[in-house]
Every structure is written in structure tokens, then in C-alpha cells.
Design a protein around this motif. Structure first.
Motif, PDB file in Angstrom:
ATOM      1  N   ASP A   1      19.954  27.027  23.959  1.00 54.23           N
ATOM      2  CA  ASP A   1      21.023  27.717  24.683  1.00 54.23           C
ATOM      3  C   ASP A   1      20.726  29.213  24.812  1.00 54.23           C
ATOM      4  O   ASP A   1      21.619  30.019  25.077  1.00 54.23           O
TER       5      ASP A   1
ATOM      6  N   PRO B   1      21.449  33.130  21.173  1.00 56.45           N
ATOM      7  CA  PRO B   1      22.735  33.131  20.470  1.00 56.45           C
ATOM      8  C   PRO B   1      22.714  32.417  19.112  1.00 56.45           C
ATOM      9  O   PRO B   1      23.309  32.913  18.159  1.00 56.45           O
ATOM     10  N   ASP B   2      22.055  31.265  19.033  1.00 56.54           N
ATOM     11  CA  ASP B   2      22.121  30.521  17.767  1.00 56.54           C
ATOM     12  C   ASP B   2      21.313  31.209  16.666  1.00 56.54           C
ATOM     13  O   ASP B   2      21.776  31.323  15.522  1.00 56.54           O
TER      14      ASP B   2
ATOM     15  N   TRP C   1      30.340  34.432  16.225  1.00 58.57           N
ATOM     16  CA  TRP C   1      29.152  34.902  16.946  1.00 58.57           C
ATOM     17  C   TRP C   1      29.317  36.400  17.197  1.00 58.57           C
ATOM     18  O   TRP C   1      30.432  36.928  17.126  1.00 58.57           O
TER      19      TRP C   1
ATOM     20  N   TRP D   1      30.175  38.129  32.381  1.00 58.74           N
ATOM     21  CA  TRP D   1      30.882  36.945  31.887  1.00 58.74           C
ATOM     22  C   TRP D   1      30.422  36.542  30.486  1.00 58.74           C
ATOM     23  O   TRP D   1      31.188  35.951  29.727  1.00 58.74           O
ATOM     24  N   PHE D   2      29.197  36.890  30.144  1.00 55.70           N
ATOM     25  CA  PHE D   2      28.679  36.599  28.809  1.00 55.70           C
ATOM     26  C   PHE D   2      28.742  37.915  28.053  1.00 55.70           C
ATOM     27  O   PHE D   2      28.033  38.860  28.378  1.00 55.70           O
ATOM     28  N   ARG D   3      29.630  37.976  27.082  1.00 57.52           N
ATOM     29  CA  ARG D   3      30.010  39.272  26.498  1.00 57.52           C
ATOM     30  C   ARG D   3      28.991  39.748  25.469  1.00 57.52           C
ATOM     31  O   ARG D   3      28.929  39.235  24.361  1.00 57.52           O
ATOM     32  N   LEU D   4      28.205  40.734  25.872  1.00 60.06           N
ATOM     33  CA  LEU D   4      27.230  41.333  24.963  1.00 60.06           C
ATOM     34  C   LEU D   4      27.768  42.683  24.492  1.00 60.06           C
ATOM     35  O   LEU D   4      27.964  43.587  25.289  1.00 60.06           O
TER      36      LEU D   4
ATOM     37  N   ASP E   1      25.102  44.298  19.423  1.00 57.62           N
ATOM     38  CA  ASP E   1      24.343  43.093  19.750  1.00 57.62           C
ATOM     39  C   ASP E   1      23.234  43.435  20.756  1.00 57.62           C
ATOM     40  O   ASP E   1      22.083  43.008  20.607  1.00 57.62           O
TER      41      ASP E   1
ATOM     42  N   PHE F   1      23.287  25.574  29.629  1.00 55.03           N
ATOM     43  CA  PHE F   1      24.273  25.525  28.547  1.00 55.03           C
ATOM     44  C   PHE F   1      25.331  26.627  28.621  1.00 55.03           C
ATOM     45  O   PHE F   1      26.527  26.355  28.576  1.00 55.03           O
ATOM     46  N   GLN F   2      24.902  27.896  28.705  1.00 56.51           N
ATOM     47  CA  GLN F   2      25.899  28.973  28.626  1.00 56.51           C
ATOM     48  C   GLN F   2      26.806  29.016  29.853  1.00 56.51           C
ATOM     49  O   GLN F   2      27.957  29.448  29.742  1.00 56.51           O
TER      50      GLN F   2
ATOM     51  N   VAL G   1      30.333  28.880  28.298  1.00 59.96           N
ATOM     52  CA  VAL G   1      31.086  30.140  28.347  1.00 59.96           C
ATOM     53  C   VAL G   1      31.722  30.343  29.722  1.00 59.96           C
ATOM     54  O   VAL G   1      32.938  30.482  29.843  1.00 59.96           O
TER      55      VAL G   1
END
Ligand code: FO1
Length: 308
Positions: A36, A47-48, A66, A87-90, A94, A149-150, A154
């Protein structure tokens, strides 16, 4: 005692925090999911691996499971202002890790080397290994289309039912350096309470890793991610219902046939009849705090005949 653990992100990380409290972290090798991973804003995000890294080094956001504790979001605000992908919160902290990882990868380091460099710098005592250095990505086939996946998890909030899971790149993927050695040298192999299809499935889709588990000479114990047939968080229960036909411990075990000797399951799911002589081990699996995670890890080791 050497312990090798196959792990996804949030649930796996919480379990690992209990494990390194009961065995010497220096003897723990973690084989992490990378299917992912995502390229975003020119950066490589894992992420993992990061959930495991942040959790085991005391940097994680405890509530979310996370990302970083004490995070700020200024960079993401600018991304939003500029109409970039937000949309993918960084978070800011991080992002610092993703910058360094991406730089290392661009300079030619494989993901395993970049992960080792970052893990050492953060003081991680356990060995953190990506399952593979090769591109391996989970794709979810749903009535609305097939998504990485994301995007499914998400961006679409894992609302789409999953008809099939594909692991793109799996046929060509080789285990990352250190993975087969960790499995070979392990006295016990554990499968963390992660989602079978999207967290552990991609690791097992690497043929040499699956073969190493099939050929193991030491006990392998999985921990069910379900409590009372429900996922603590995430889509594990819906996926099992649709893809395996139910959410009992037998359905969880069916994802690991030929690979495990025992399944640790919650009291709420007992009694359980498991296929292929897999031994049910009943305990409290909800990791409400560090002590609960420690007890769960101890139960898994006990089930493997290797008490902590
Ligand atoms: N999960 C979300 O639900 N929304 C996010 O915006 C999000 C961002 C994110 C950034 C970095 C990171 O390491 C993880 C992040 N996650 C986010 C979690 C991630 O999607 C999942 O934990 C795993 O991929 C599933 O195991």
C-alpha cells in the motif's frame, strides 16, 4: 530467541510494541507490507513501514495509529492552496521522513537499505524489513472499478465492496535482502493481527516468502484481527465476509492454510473449530493499552511453545 513477524500497519504496530516489551527487540525481525505504498507529491510513502517505525520508536499518533504525534499540517495547507493532491494527509514531521526516503531511493538505494538507514537514525532496535524491494501494489476490484489500495482505502473511505484483490508485481517480486534469512533464523514466526487480504496477503504473495513459511521447521502462529467477528478498525471483517464467506476464526485461518500451526483468537470468538489441525488459542486480543498488547504477544509466543 529470534522472532520473525509478518506485519501490516496500525494493528501490526500495536502488536509489535507488545512483543518488543516481552522479548529483546534486537532479536525481532519485522517483515512489513509495502503493497500500500504510494507515490504522492513526488515522494515515496510507505505507510505500513512508517506506522511500525513511529510506533516502536515512540513517535506515533496514538489515537490515529498512523502518522506522527505532535504533528502540524502547514505544508499540506500550502498543497491545498495550490490545488495539489491533499486527500492523503501528510503532516510536516511525516513529510521530513518521506523527503529523506525519496532522496535515498533516487540516489539508487533499494527500499530495504533506505528503511534500514531511517530506522537506525530513529533508534529502532528491531530489524525492519520491507517484504520486497520490488514494486508490489495491492489493487482492489470493486463494482465501481479497480483501485490502488490508498485510493480505495483513504480517498473512497473503503466504501466499495471488494470482489477480488490483486497483487500487481507479485510474480516478479523477490524477498528483500534479509527477509529469507530472518525467516530461516527464526525460532518462532508470528503473523500480526493485520488484515489478511491487504496487509499479510501481499507479503505472502511473494512466492519465496510463502515457500519459506511452507517449508518452516519452527512454529508459526497468527493472531486474528477480529473480535466477535468484527474488525477493531478498518475493512477486515467486510473483506472476510465477502471473500472468505464469513468472519469466524475458521474463515481467518482459511487465509493461512499450510502456513500456521495455531491461531490466537479472542474470547468473544470462542469456541472455534479450525481447519487442517490449526490449534485455536483463546485469549483477550483487544490491545487497549501497552499491557494488553504485551499479554497478547506473550500469548502468541506461548502458543508457539516459546514462552517469553
Ligand atoms: N489514513 C487515512 O485514513 N487518511 C489519511 O489521510 C492517511 C494519511 C497517511 C499518511 C501517512 C501514513 O503513513 C499513513 C496514512 N494513513 C492515512 C494511513 C494509511 O492509509 C493506512 O494506515 C495503511 O496504509 C493501512 O494499513
Amino acid at each position: 530467541m529470534n522472532v520473525a513477524v509478518l506485519s501490516g500497519g496500525v494493528g501490526g504496530a500495536r502488536f509489535l510494541r507488545g512483543l518488543v516489551a516481552v522479548v529483546d527487540p534486537g532479536n525481532v525481525s519485522i517483515v512489513g507490507n509495502v503493497a500500500d505504498d504510494i507515490e504522492l507529491l513526488g515522494l515515496h510513502v510507505s505507510p505500513d513501514l512508517d506506522s511500525v517505525l513511529y510506533t516502536l520508536t515512540g513517535r506515533s499518533d496514538e489515537e490515529k495509529g498512523w502518522g506522527r504525534a505532535d504533528e502540524s499540517w502547514h505544508a499540506l495547507e500550502t498543497v491545498s492552496e495550490l490545488g495539489g493532491e491533499d486527500w492523503f494527509r501528510l503532516g510536516d514531521r511525516d513529510l521530513g521522513l518521506h523527503l529523506v526516503r525519496t532522496e535515498l531511493l533516487r540516489a539508487g538505494a533499494p527500499l530495504s537499505e533506505a528503511t534500514g538507514t531511517i530506522a537506525r537514525a530513529f533508534g529502532l532496535e528491531a530489524q525492519l524489513l520491507p517484504a520486497t524491494d520490488d514494486p508490489l501494489r495491492t489493487l482492489l476490484e470493486t463494482p465501481a472499478g479497480t483501485f490502488p489500495f490508498q485510493t480505495w482505502f483513504v480517498a473512497r473511505g473503503h466504501r466499495d465492496e471488494v470482489d477480488a484483490v490483486h497483487y500487481a508485481g507479485a510474480p516478479e517480486a523477490a524477498p528483500a535482502p534479509g527477509v529469507l534469512e530472518a525467516l530461516r533464523d527464526a525460532d518462532v514466526i508470528l503473523i500480526a493481527p493485520s488484515t489478511p487480504y491487504v496487509s499479510i496477503g501481499p507479503i505472502l504473495a511473494v512466492a519465496e516468502i510463502r515457500a519459506a513459511l511452507e517449508a518452516r521447521t519452527v512454529p508459526c502462529v497468527a493472531v486474528s484481527p477480529l473480535v466477535g467477528g468484527r474488525a477493531v478498525k478498518g475493512p477486515a471483517d467486510r473483506m472476510l465476509e465477502r471473500l472468505a464467506g464469513g468472519t469466524t476464526p475458521a474463515h481467518v485461518a482459511s487465509c493461512y492454510l499450510g502456513l500456521i500451526d495455531a491461531l490466537v483468537l479472542d474470547v468473544a470468538d470462542a469456541p472455534a473449530e479450525l481447519p487442517h489441525g490449526i490449534r485455536p488459542v483463546v485469549t483477550h486480543t483487544l490491545m487497549t493499552d501497552l499491557d494488553a498488547a504485551r499479554q497478547l504477544a506473550a500469548a502468541a509466543l506461548d502458543a508457539a511453545g516459546a514462552p517469553a
